[in-house]
Scaffold this motif. Structure first.
Motif, mmCIF file in Angstrom:
data_model
loop_
_atom_site.group_PDB
_atom_site.id
_atom_site.type_symbol
_atom_site.label_atom_id
_atom_site.label_comp_id
_atom_site.label_asym_id
_atom_site.label_seq_id
_atom_site.Cartn_x
_atom_site.Cartn_y
_atom_site.Cartn_z
ATOM 1 N N ASN A 135 0.821 -1.212 0.000
ATOM 2 C CA ASN A 135 0.000 0.000 0.000
ATOM 3 C C ASN A 135 0.856 1.263 0.000
ATOM 4 O O ASN A 135 0.552 2.242 -0.686
ATOM 5 N N GLN A 136 1.956 1.230 0.805
ATOM 6 C CA GLN A 136 2.840 2.397 0.849
ATOM 7 C C GLN A 136 3.524 2.624 -0.489
ATOM 8 O O GLN A 136 3.654 3.755 -0.949
ATOM 9 N N LEU A 137 3.936 1.522 -1.144
ATOM 10 C CA LEU A 137 4.589 1.653 -2.441
ATOM 11 C C LEU A 137 3.612 2.188 -3.485
ATOM 12 O O LEU A 137 3.948 3.053 -4.291
ATOM 13 N N GLY A 138 2.383 1.679 -3.442
ATOM 14 C CA GLY A 138 1.392 2.107 -4.401
ATOM 15 C C GLY A 138 0.983 3.557 -4.223
ATOM 16 O O GLY A 138 0.660 4.251 -5.180
ATOM 17 N N ALA A 139 1.017 4.027 -2.964
ATOM 18 C CA ALA A 139 0.615 5.408 -2.686
ATOM 19 C C ALA A 139 1.779 6.379 -2.821
ATOM 20 O O ALA A 139 1.605 7.585 -2.644
ATOM 21 N N GLY A 140 2.960 5.864 -3.119
ATOM 22 C CA GLY A 140 4.126 6.725 -3.281
ATOM 23 C C GLY A 140 4.570 7.400 -2.002
ATOM 24 O O GLY A 140 5.060 8.530 -2.020
#
Length: 291
Positions: A135-140
């Motif tokens: 989720n953190q990677l996807g949200a940048g």
């Protein structure tokens, strides 16, 4: 009795992530960890009362310094930094990747061949990490991603320190290694702690957190850990790795109201499965081939 001590040790080390999260924002990572290792060195000070211990300290100070840097000073600071941006439960789960890095260090540095189960374990461990942080990677969210990378560098450092200790501190009493690692860590971190010492008043809660880190989660935990090694063996004592995430997540949820979602549970289970394979606790491919 050994089983009870193992659970108690897991509960104590699981709480270390809670206390770091409680203290890192007010103290800052380096001052917090300098206090942690300094207090632990004082708790373990009786270890060097014997003349033989002081002799071993003088003759092995260089490797003990390296172990202090790689097994305490560096990883503790990286974990403290990470708790500024990610929750305590996530940190405790990622800590379980330490054996995976240990297997990789053995392969790269010591040229120890890896079994198919160990390779599978590493792949699963990486998959578990990706599940946790997807989720953190996807949200940048760059700061959280950097915090996760800091934890992985910390566990890599643990993996290196374990193999380095086995090669360079053979015959040295484990309690002396524990004290020396905390003492040298405190010396190394002292300048940084003074430079980054907080200019504001630190709350009583943060002070209690750092005292708990030093006395309970480091000093007393090492005593309990080496007692387990003596009574039940090193392999049994190291199985605490599988229990720490349970308590780390539980303490975070109970005291910091951290959410426990399906993503967290899934990532944790995948990492623990990978760790079991990488450490030889579970042999999956060999069993399937034998069927």
């Amino acid at each position: 009795m050994n089983a009870i001590e193992l659970v108690v040790l897991a509960a104590i080390w699981g709480a270390s992530f809670l206390f770091m999260r409680m203290g890192s924002a007010e103290f800052g990572p380096v001052p917090l960890i300098a206090l942690r290792v300094g207090i632990a060195a004082l708790v373990l000070l009786p270890v060097i009362t014997a003349a033989s211990s002081r002799q071993h300290l003088r003759s092995h100070w260089k490797p003990l310094l390296i172990v202090g840097l790689t097994n305490s000073a560096l990883p503790f600071c990286l974990f403290a930094y990470s708790t500024l941006y990610v929750n305590a439960g996530l940190d405790s789960i990622l800590n379980a990747t330490t054996p995976l890095w240990g297997a990789l260090v053995a392969f790269v540095w010591l040229k120890v061949s890896l079994t198919r189960d160990q390779v599978l374990g590493m792949v699963l461990g990486l998959a578990g990490v990706l599940i946790l942080v997807w989720n953190q990677l996807g949200a940048g969210q760059g700061t959280q991603t950097l915090a996760v990378l800091a934890v992985l560098v910390a566990t890599l450092s643990y993996g290196f320190a374990g193999h380095y200790s086995r090669r360079n501190l053979v015959g040295l009493a484990p309690p002396l290694t524990a004290w020396a690692s905390q003492f040298f860590s405190a010396l190394v971190l002292l300048p940084g702690a003074l430079y980054w010492w907080p200019q504001h008043a630190v709350s009583t809660t943060a002070w209690w957190a750092v005292i708990a880190l030093g006395v309970m989660c480091t000093g007393l935990a090492y005593v309990l850990y080496f007692r387990l090694i003596a009574h039940a063996g090193a392999s049994y004592a190291m199985s605490v790795t599988f229990l720490i995430p349970v308590f780390g997540v539980a303490w975070g949820a109970l005291f910091l109201h951290e959410a426990i979602g399906m993503q967290t549970v899934t990532g944790c289970l995948v990492i623990l499965l990978g760790t079991a394979l990488a450490t030889g606790k579970l042999q999956l491919i060999q069993r399937l081939r034998a069927v």
